[in-house]
Every structure is written in structure tokens, then in C-alpha cells.
Design a protein around this motif. Sequence first.
Motif, PDB file in Angstrom:
ATOM      1  N   GLY A   1       0.812  -1.211   0.000  1.00  0.00           N
ATOM      2  CA  GLY A   1       0.000   0.000   0.000  1.00  0.00           C
ATOM      3  C   GLY A   1       0.842   1.256   0.000  1.00  0.00           C
ATOM      4  O   GLY A   1       2.005   1.254  -0.440  1.00  0.00           O
ATOM      5  N   ASN A   2       0.246   2.328   0.518  1.00  0.00           N
ATOM      6  CA  ASN A   2       0.897   3.630   0.500  1.00  0.00           C
ATOM      7  C   ASN A   2       0.856   4.261   1.885  1.00  0.00           C
ATOM      8  O   ASN A   2      -0.113   4.092   2.631  1.00  0.00           O
ATOM      9  CB  ASN A   2       0.201   4.568  -0.488  1.00  0.00           C
ATOM     10  N   ILE A   3       1.943   4.981   2.181  1.00  0.00           N
ATOM     11  CA  ILE A   3       2.010   5.789   3.411  1.00  0.00           C
ATOM     12  C   ILE A   3       2.312   7.219   2.982  1.00  0.00           C
ATOM     13  O   ILE A   3       3.279   7.468   2.252  1.00  0.00           O
ATOM     14  CB  ILE A   3       3.084   5.283   4.389  1.00  0.00           C
ATOM     15  N   TRP A   4       1.471   8.146   3.422  1.00  0.00           N
ATOM     16  CA  TRP A   4       1.669   9.559   3.084  1.00  0.00           C
ATOM     17  C   TRP A   4       2.117  10.325   4.330  1.00  0.00           C
ATOM     18  O   TRP A   4       1.516  10.179   5.408  1.00  0.00           O
ATOM     19  CB  TRP A   4       0.373  10.180   2.562  1.00  0.00           C
ATOM     20  N   ILE A   5       3.156  11.126   4.169  1.00  0.00           N
ATOM     21  CA  ILE A   5       3.635  12.004   5.248  1.00  0.00           C
ATOM     22  C   ILE A   5       3.472  13.432   4.748  1.00  0.00           C
ATOM     23  O   ILE A   5       4.198  13.884   3.849  1.00  0.00           O
ATOM     24  CB  ILE A   5       5.105  11.713   5.600  1.00  0.00           C
ATOM     25  N   ARG A   6       2.483  14.122   5.305  1.00  0.00           N
ATOM     26  CA  ARG A   6       2.187  15.488   4.858  1.00  0.00           C
ATOM     27  C   ARG A   6       2.517  16.468   5.991  1.00  0.00           C
ATOM     28  O   ARG A   6       1.992  16.342   7.096  1.00  0.00           O
ATOM     29  CB  ARG A   6       0.719  15.615   4.471  1.00  0.00           C
ATOM     30  N   ILE A   7       3.381  17.430   5.676  1.00  0.00           N
ATOM     31  CA  ILE A   7       3.796  18.427   6.674  1.00  0.00           C
ATOM     32  C   ILE A   7       3.483  19.804   6.105  1.00  0.00           C
ATOM     33  O   ILE A   7       3.989  20.184   5.049  1.00  0.00           O
ATOM     34  CB  ILE A   7       5.298  18.289   6.998  1.00  0.00           C
ATOM     35  N   LYS A   8       2.632  20.557   6.827  1.00  0.00           N
ATOM     36  CA  LYS A   8       2.105  21.809   6.282  1.00  0.00           C
ATOM     37  C   LYS A   8       2.173  22.926   7.315  1.00  0.00           C
ATOM     38  O   LYS A   8       1.908  22.705   8.496  1.00  0.00           O
ATOM     39  CB  LYS A   8       0.648  21.588   5.846  1.00  0.00           C
ATOM     40  N   LEU A   9       2.534  24.126   6.852  1.00  0.00           N
ATOM     41  CA  LEU A   9       2.522  25.319   7.705  1.00  0.00           C
ATOM     42  C   LEU A   9       1.095  25.855   7.760  1.00  0.00           C
ATOM     43  O   LEU A   9       0.522  26.210   6.728  1.00  0.00           O
ATOM     44  CB  LEU A   9       3.467  26.388   7.152  1.00  0.00           C
ATOM     45  N   ILE A  10       0.498  25.909   8.973  1.00  0.00           N
ATOM     46  CA  ILE A  10      -0.895  26.342   9.083  1.00  0.00           C
ATOM     47  C   ILE A  10      -1.047  27.710   9.753  1.00  0.00           C
ATOM     48  O   ILE A  10      -2.114  28.299   9.700  1.00  0.00           O
ATOM     49  CB  ILE A  10      -1.736  25.287   9.843  1.00  0.00           C
ATOM     50  N   ALA A  11       0.012  28.201  10.405  1.00  0.00           N
ATOM     51  CA  ALA A  11      -0.070  29.525  11.033  1.00  0.00           C
ATOM     52  C   ALA A  11       1.335  30.049  11.288  1.00  0.00           C
ATOM     53  O   ALA A  11       2.276  29.272  11.477  1.00  0.00           O
ATOM     54  CB  ALA A  11      -0.858  29.467  12.344  1.00  0.00           C
ATOM     55  N   GLN A  12       1.462  31.392  11.288  1.00  0.00           N
ATOM     56  CA  GLN A  12       2.760  32.021  11.559  1.00  0.00           C
ATOM     57  C   GLN A  12       2.526  33.322  12.306  1.00  0.00           C
ATOM     58  O   GLN A  12       1.685  34.127  11.935  1.00  0.00           O
ATOM     59  CB  GLN A  12       3.512  32.284  10.249  1.00  0.00           C
ATOM     60  N   LYS A  13       3.278  33.524  13.388  1.00  0.00           N
ATOM     61  CA  LYS A  13       3.236  34.770  14.147  1.00  0.00           C
ATOM     62  C   LYS A  13       4.649  35.126  14.550  1.00  0.00           C
ATOM     63  O   LYS A  13       5.254  34.428  15.353  1.00  0.00           O
ATOM     64  CB  LYS A  13       2.341  34.614  15.373  1.00  0.00           C
ATOM     65  N   TYR A  14       5.152  36.191  13.974  1.00  0.00           N
ATOM     66  CA  TYR A  14       6.547  36.569  14.162  1.00  0.00           C
ATOM     67  C   TYR A  14       7.439  35.389  13.750  1.00  0.00           C
ATOM     68  O   TYR A  14       7.347  34.908  12.643  1.00  0.00           O
ATOM     69  CB  TYR A  14       6.808  37.019  15.600  1.00  0.00           C
ATOM     70  N   LYS A  15       8.299  34.916  14.649  1.00  0.00           N
ATOM     71  CA  LYS A  15       9.192  33.800  14.308  1.00  0.00           C
ATOM     72  C   LYS A  15       8.589  32.441  14.635  1.00  0.00           C
ATOM     73  O   LYS A  15       9.213  31.407  14.367  1.00  0.00           O
ATOM     74  CB  LYS A  15      10.525  33.959  15.053  1.00  0.00           C
TER      75      LYS A  15
ATOM     76  N   HIS B   1       6.248  29.344  14.064  1.00  0.00           N
ATOM     77  CA  HIS B   1       5.581  28.679  12.957  1.00  0.00           C
ATOM     78  C   HIS B   1       4.836  27.452  13.484  1.00  0.00           C
ATOM     79  O   HIS B   1       5.445  26.555  14.075  1.00  0.00           O
ATOM     80  CB  HIS B   1       6.602  28.249  11.894  1.00  0.00           C
ATOM     81  N   THR B   2       3.527  27.439  13.276  1.00  0.00           N
ATOM     82  CA  THR B   2       2.700  26.302  13.689  1.00  0.00           C
ATOM     83  C   THR B   2       2.585  25.339  12.519  1.00  0.00           C
ATOM     84  O   THR B   2       2.094  25.703  11.447  1.00  0.00           O
ATOM     85  CB  THR B   2       1.314  26.775  14.143  1.00  0.00           C
ATOM     86  N   ILE B   3       3.058  24.114  12.746  1.00  0.00           N
ATOM     87  CA  ILE B   3       3.185  23.128  11.666  1.00  0.00           C
ATOM     88  C   ILE B   3       2.294  21.928  11.971  1.00  0.00           C
ATOM     89  O   ILE B   3       2.289  21.413  13.086  1.00  0.00           O
ATOM     90  CB  ILE B   3       4.651  22.696  11.508  1.00  0.00           C
ATOM     91  N   GLN B   4       1.556  21.495  10.946  1.00  0.00           N
ATOM     92  CA  GLN B   4       0.691  20.322  11.065  1.00  0.00           C
ATOM     93  C   GLN B   4       1.386  19.110  10.438  1.00  0.00           C
ATOM     94  O   GLN B   4       1.888  19.179   9.319  1.00  0.00           O
ATOM     95  CB  GLN B   4      -0.644  20.580  10.363  1.00  0.00           C
TER      96      GLN B   4
END
Length: 741
Positions: free
Chosen positions: A507-521, A523-526
Motif C-alpha cells: 500500500g501507501n504511506i503519506w507524510i504530509r507536513i504543512k505550515l498552518i499559522a505564523q506569528k513573528y518567528k 511557525h505552527t506546523i501540522q
Amino acid sequence: MFLKPESLKKTVYSTILLCFLIVLPLQSQEIDKGKSSDSIRKYLEISTSYFSKYKYKEAIEAANLGIVYASQANDYYNLTLFYNELGLAYEGISDFSKSKKNFRKSIRFAKNSKNDTLQSWVYNNLGNVYSEGLKMTDSAIYYYKESLRYSEKIKDTFEILTPILNIGWTYIDKGDYDTAFPYLVKSENMIFTNHGDDSAKAQINFLLACYYMNKDKFVLAENYFKKAIKYAKNKELLEELIEIYEQYAVLAKKQGKHEMAYNFLQTHLKYRDTLFEQSKIKENQLALAKFSVDDYKRDLELVKEEQKSQETIIRKSQQILYVLMIAGFILILLLINMFKNYKFRNKALEKLRLKNTELREAKIEAEAQANLKSQFFSTVSHELRTPLYGVVGLTSLLSEDFPNLKKNENFKSLKFSSNYLLSLINNVLQINKIESQGVKLESIPFNLKNLVNEVVNSFSFSANQNRNKIHVEIDSKIPEILLGDSVRLSQILINLIGNAIKFTEAGNIWIRIKLIAQKYKNHTIQFVIEDDGIGIPKEKQATVFDKFVQIRPIEKNYQGTGLGLSIVKSLLQLFDSDIVLKSEENIGTELCFVITFEETTKPSSVESNIASKQIIDAKEKSILVVDDNKINRVITKRILQSREYQCDVAVDGLEAIDLLKAKTYDLILMDINMPRLDGIETTKRIRKTDQTTPIIALTAVEEDQIRDKIYEAGINDFIIKPYDLAEFHQIILKNLYVNII
């Protein structure tokens, strides 16, 4: 001497704070609505007004009268303010002993009022007395840190700024520039985000200029001096300008700009003369205040004594009246119940003694069990990791000596099994460490993309075995270097990706890493780990994160301890995060969590060691290996010789000391647990005559259990057995590079 920012601590912030405290708190106090409340308000306003005009005698008089009314009303809030005013006034006339005494009283009433803002401010003022008056910088730093602790509780950036800046300034006064620097940087960030006026900006720029001048970074220092002068001139801060120009002259002299240094000194003298004229006026006021305060105090004490006598007589009369009214009734009740209470008390005391005995015994047993558990895991860790070092080390050596073995399925299975066994041991030890609150997050630079790729590459064998494809999607908006605990993040990803591969076939394994918010320095990452594997039944999803829970089909045998997801959940709690599970049986599973990291420009630890790899010639470096285990010595020596290092071995600490007397080595690899003389004691003896040769500990004990102990002995670094070759050589290169600089 250039005083710490009195305008920041006392004039600007104190004036603003006291005006705020006078108006707002008095509206919320539920004391007498009439004369008492009006008197408290009046004397507080009078005291504050006189203090701002350097009329310390009148300020003390008003504060003492206000204390009388506030004491009658049991008004802890305003008692805090009045004693704070007394502390400031006595500090103004340089009577630091009385100032300290009144600030301590103010702190006591602030604690009774349970007001964190007041406690933060009074602790800061007490720190000022120890710093500027008593010249006791260690005590000053303690009180500034107490002020910071309370200001952080109320999460008010305005309040947090003052103690942070004062802590940094005090360390600068002590000459401890490195300790001061983080506080200066934090103050600068807060001040220049609309939380500071020109006075504060002038002072923080001056401090940073002094720091960089001390570090011989003259260009940076000069820029900060220029900024400090600009802000100081905006506010006409004479004391600040005197010190800025004096230190600026020192910088110019260091740069060889002698004419500029001379001009700066001339400007320094001009401002000093101006301040001298103002100081003479203030000194006359202080002298008059000291003389008047002593006279006033004697008169005030007499008035207070008379008032106390009258109040005592009135209070006693009232008490006698109440006592006479209820005495008869109470005496009757006491006579009736005395015998019953006596018997009941004896029975209650006997039960309490029995319960206390049982609790003490239970406590002793619980502590013994906890110590036994800790000792057991420590012993298991060492006894399992030591033979594993031989297995992992030999497989690594075989893969280098016989490259063709890397393609051999049996050899791959051997290597996988050894790594799996190591992972199993680490999981059991990790959950024990988390439960005992032994895990704390680090904050180091790391490359997120490289970290994810390394984790994915480590699963190449497992993925191929299950015929899975791994897809990695990383948002390009995420900064290259982040600041955080990369080790704990790796553990989370390893457990989640490992589970996805284990329960997915073809099968398949997906690893998704996304920036969802930023305030100054920040970074909130999902992070999302998704697979199209067997999924998790709905009735079992509620317990999947519990310890030792294994979700597996009956017809298949999936190896594991059932600790992986429990470890993930516990580690995410350290990041103030949680994990979200979405799964359908026979369709797949999605696990999602969010972590906030800070962006940084510092290089990651891997990048910082590239230069050392290019500089060091291994053939010219000799390394001494000290280990009582024969297999471990052979493996370590072979690994070093494969990189062309010159290598000698010693079977214990005594033999190592004899070898060091005859020969000099560039680096020492020291086993910790050895007979006759262990690694800690051996290092201490070596350090008596050799303070420079890097010593790296080789240990099978967990890092947190031994970190402080090895550093205190003089060991520079440590490697946990078993280790992979890349990490082993990286740590050696790092320490050899430091030694040649």
C-alpha cells in the motif's frame, strides 16, 4: 557609574503603575464606603505626588497616615501600596536598611492580597535596593527573578519587561556578559515591539553595545551606541548620556580612533557638568528630607502609641461586654459536653495514630518500590545495551568489510532484528522515563526536511519488506532551520511511520507536513501520517493510546509491545499538543498533530560539523579506547581504524593512566562501568594533570541518568551504546575539531 535604568524602574514605570494602582484598585476594595476609604485614597495620592517631587519627608508622613486607615480596614491591597511608597521614599534618602524593611512588609501584604501584579512590582523594587543601594548583586538577581516569575503568571508584557531588563543589567554589572546576553536579547525584542519608550530603548541599546564591545564586535557595538545616543537625547537622559559617551570613547580608543575618543570624552564631561548642577539641588533636598524625617518619626511614634492605647481600651471594653453576654451560656454547654468530647477525642486520636502509622508504612513501601523500579530499569538498560553494542557494532563492521552483505537477505534480517530489539528496549525505557517526569524538551536548531528524510530512509528495509511506498510532502513555506527538540520529534515520527508500515501491505504511506499559522518567528506546523492499511475498529479507537494495547488481526502476528502510540501521546503533551485519530477498518488510518516551532538562523548541529570533517586528518590523530569488555574494545578499535585513526586500548582505568604517562593522545574514549577504577574516577585523576584532552564517555546507561555526573567529572561528551556509525564519527569529529582550534 551608570546606574541601572532608574527612569525605567522608578520614574517612568513606577509613575504609570502607581497612577493605575491608585485609581483602579480603590474602586474594587469593599471596605468602608465613607471616611476611611476617602482617607486611604487621599493619603495615597498625596504620598505619590510628594515622592515624584523628591519631597521625601512629606511622602513618608502621608504614607504613615495612610497605613493607619488601611490597617483599620484590613485593606491588604492598599497596605501593600503604602509600604511600597515608604520603601521608595527611604531609598530616595539612601536609608537602604529602612527601605528594605518596608519593601519586605509590602511583599507580605501583597501575598495576603493575592495580587500577582503587586508582588511582581515590589519584588522588582526590592531588587533595586540590593543592586544599587546594598551592592549585593546575587540577592538582587534573586528578587528580580521572583518579580519575573509573578509577571509571567499575569502574562503582561509591560510587567515582564522590567525584571528581564534588570536581570540582564545586573549581570552586566557583574561582568557576566554571556549570562546577561539572553536577557538583553529578550528585552530588545519586547521593547522594540511597542512595549518600551525611548528611555528603555536607550538603555537596552547601551547594554547591547557594552556586550558587543566586550566581545570585540566593534561594528555592532558602534551601531548600538549610536542608537542609544539617539533615544537618550530624545528624552534628555543626562545620566544615560554621560555613561554612553564614556563607554563610546572606550570603544573608539579600542578601534584606534583617538580623535573621536577625545571628542566623546569632551561630550561626556559636558553632560556630567550639567548633571552636577542638578544633583546639587537634589542632594540639598535629600539632606533636608533626612533631617525632617527623623524628627517626624519621633512625633509620629508618640501619636501612634497614644492612638494604640485608646484603641486597646475601647477594644477591651467591647470584648468584656460580649464575654459577659455569652459566658453563662458557653459555660453550661461546656459542662454538658466536656465528658462526651473527652471520650470522643481519645477515640479520634487513637484512630488518627493508627492511620498515620499506616500512611507512614505505605509511604516507605511506595518509595522503596519506586527506587527498586528505577534501579531495575537502570540495570536492565545497561545489561541489555552492552551485548546489543556487540551485535549492532559487528553488523556495522561486517557491512563495511563486506559490502556485498548489504544485499544478503539474511544479513538484512540480522541487522533489522538487532535494530528492532534496540527499539523495543528503548520504548520500554522511554515510557518509564516519561512516567517519572524524566523527559524535558531541548531547544536546538535542526533541519526539518533532513530530519524527515532520515526517518523515512531508516524505514526503507521495512517498507520494502511490506511492499509499501512512502510519499513525503513538505510545505515549501516552512523555514529551513527550526528551533526545538528534534530528538523527541524524531521519536514521534518513527513510532507513527513505523506503525503505518507495520499495518499496511502493498500500500501507501503519506507524510504530509504543512505550515498552518505564523506569528513573528513562531511557525505552527501540522503533521499528518496517513496509510491505506488495515485500519482500526471503532470500538478499539478509544483505547489505542493506552499502554500495552495492541490492535492486530487474529490471523496475523504483528510484533510490538503496544507502547508506541502511548509514547507518542505522552511526548506530544510535552509539546502542549495532542494527536487526532481518524480510521476506518480495511480503509486506512490518519493520525494528525500540530506543533509550534521557532524559526532560527543558527545552523543545525549536522551542518556545524561539516568544517571539522574537512579540516581533520585522521591519520595524524591518536585515540585511546578504555573498556573492560573485550568485544567492545575490538569493535570500537576496528571502527576507528576503518577511518585510519591511530588507536590504543586499555582494559581499565589504571592501565589507561599508565598509558597516558608514557604517551599523549588527541582523544580518549572512556567506558563508565569498569572494575578496579570506573570511568568517572579515572577521568577525575586524568584531569588533575591534563585539562585539555577531550574525553568522551562510552556508556550503556540512559543519558539523563548520567549527564550531570559525567560533566562534573570533566568528561566533554558522551555516546550511548549501541550507536550507529554516523553518530559515532560525528561526535568524535566535533571533539577533535574543538581541540585543534
